[in-house]
Design an enzyme around this catalytic site. Sequence first.
Site, PDB file in Angstrom:
ATOM      1  N   CYS A 163       0.797  -1.245  -0.086  1.00 42.49           N
ATOM      2  CA  CYS A 163      -0.048   0.029  -0.083  1.00 42.49           C
ATOM      3  C   CYS A 163       0.718   1.276  -0.111  1.00 42.49           C
ATOM      4  O   CYS A 163       0.351   2.375  -0.324  1.00 42.49           O
ATOM      5  CB  CYS A 163      -1.008  -0.013   1.087  1.00 42.49           C
ATOM      6  SG  CYS A 163      -1.745  -1.585   1.554  1.00 42.49           S
TER       7      CYS A 163
ATOM      8  N   CYS B 117     -13.620   0.575   8.302  1.00 44.65           N
ATOM      9  CA  CYS B 117     -12.797   0.004   7.139  1.00 44.65           C
ATOM     10  C   CYS B 117     -12.683   0.788   5.877  1.00 44.65           C
ATOM     11  O   CYS B 117     -13.924   1.369   5.549  1.00 44.65           O
ATOM     12  CB  CYS B 117     -13.159  -1.472   6.938  1.00 44.65           C
ATOM     13  SG  CYS B 117     -13.008  -2.327   8.273  1.00 44.65           S
TER      14      CYS B 117
ATOM     15  N   LYS C   9     -10.194   6.168   4.111  1.00 44.37           N
ATOM     16  CA  LYS C   9     -11.534   5.772   4.638  1.00 44.37           C
ATOM     17  C   LYS C   9     -12.611   6.165   3.641  1.00 44.37           C
ATOM     18  O   LYS C   9     -13.576   5.641   3.336  1.00 44.37           O
ATOM     19  CB  LYS C   9     -11.714   6.151   6.027  1.00 44.37           C
ATOM     20  CG  LYS C   9     -13.240   6.011   6.547  1.00 44.37           C
ATOM     21  CD  LYS C   9     -13.543   4.523   6.522  1.00 44.37           C
ATOM     22  CE  LYS C   9     -14.814   4.231   6.839  1.00 44.37           C
ATOM     23  NZ  LYS C   9     -15.761   4.228   5.586  1.00 44.37           N
TER      24      LYS C   9
ATOM     25  N   HIS D 237      -8.993   3.789  -1.286  1.00 42.78           N
ATOM     26  CA  HIS D 237      -7.629   3.279  -1.374  1.00 42.78           C
ATOM     27  C   HIS D 237      -7.156   2.396  -2.460  1.00 42.78           C
ATOM     28  O   HIS D 237      -7.472   0.997  -2.476  1.00 42.78           O
ATOM     29  CB  HIS D 237      -7.604   2.366  -0.114  1.00 42.78           C
ATOM     30  CG  HIS D 237      -6.045   1.574   0.306  1.00 42.78           C
ATOM     31  ND1 HIS D 237      -5.077   2.279  -0.317  1.00 42.78           N
ATOM     32  CD2 HIS D 237      -5.952   0.664   0.953  1.00 42.78           C
ATOM     33  CE1 HIS D 237      -4.082   1.460   0.285  1.00 42.78           C
ATOM     34  NE2 HIS D 237      -4.675   0.290   0.883  1.00 42.78           N
TER      35      HIS D 237
END
Length: 390
Positions: A86, A209, A331, A335
């Site tokens: 990431c 998440c 959030k 992502h």
Amino acid sequence: MPDAYIVGAGQTEFGTFPSESYRTLFAEAFEAAVESVDGPIDAGDVDEAVVGTLGVGGRQLGLSAPAVTEHVGLHNVPSTRVENACAAGGFAVRQAVQAIESGIADVVLAGGVEVMSDMSGDATKYWLGVSGETEWERLTGTTFSGVYAQMASAYLDRYDATTEDLSRVAVKNHANGAKNPKAHLDFACSLADATDAPTVADPLNLYHCCPTSDGAAAVLLASGDVVGEYTDERVRVAGVGAASDRVGLADRDSYTAISASKEAGTRAYEMAGVGPADLDFAEVHDCFAIAELVAYEDLGFCDPGEGATLLREGVTDPGGDLPVNTSGGLKSKGHPIGATGTGQLVEAFDQLTGNAGERQLDDPTYGLAHNVGGSGGATVVHVLEREAAR
């Protein structure tokens, strides 16, 4: 050693785009970055390109950087892929900075791209899981939500924090993301929404998440020797820090801190000659709500265990002393793994050049971007400084 400056930055919307490919998304981000540059710049000015991507779904794992850079006209330009889970996009920017500081290149493109929405949920979990420790996490069925749930459980047990504090992270970041036209989840939510959501991995629920997203982001950097050809409003990469740690959570000394973030932040502050108190805003890696609270502490915004207090007191709100994740963060903004780190720097560049729209802060000078790979196996931190116009 020449300084590195960001002269342009742009991104696609983050979201679900079944009609787009990794090439078309990258092209859109590149074009947005070019359009944001004050002076004329074209593909022929770029000396080198670095592209961050995990390669979710297995698309073009080999030569993935040339596959996207040739699509935007960067022919015969050295193009390198960076994979650090990431944190791939953030490390791509770091490598671009190093190319400039070494004198090898005057203008470098750092980009990131990921397509994550064209697979089943099980397949997506597999591709996310490859960034965890293979034998004792991924192959035993542990997901990243499970790993961060272990961190959250340890944190809530050790400190004066509750699941409602995790929900406060979501409320703040969704409020910011609702003002961001590029955000994947561009809606506000109430504390009740974020508290009563279905459990994903106890104590984390759905609102704790981040989503899996498609998207791309690109940053154009220039050396101090040529930056005046492209802009008078200079955003300098004042500090860069990076570090790595054990990939598996069970092998680490602590579940309530990420040592790679602490070390990367320390190195970035030292290089920039500033500290946390000098920052006007920060973009931190909030893949899960607990990650934002831990980042506050790892980056020196507060002492260990005080992250929830910082949040409750509004310090990290847009009107607080240190706004965090004005973009909406992972959030709300989304992502897309390889594009996340470069996307953070797009927001920082926009804030420092006064182009953040409804999210614009009042005359910021220093901003920080914090990008984490996996559950903390690698971290990169950039400190940006807006210099006086010349």
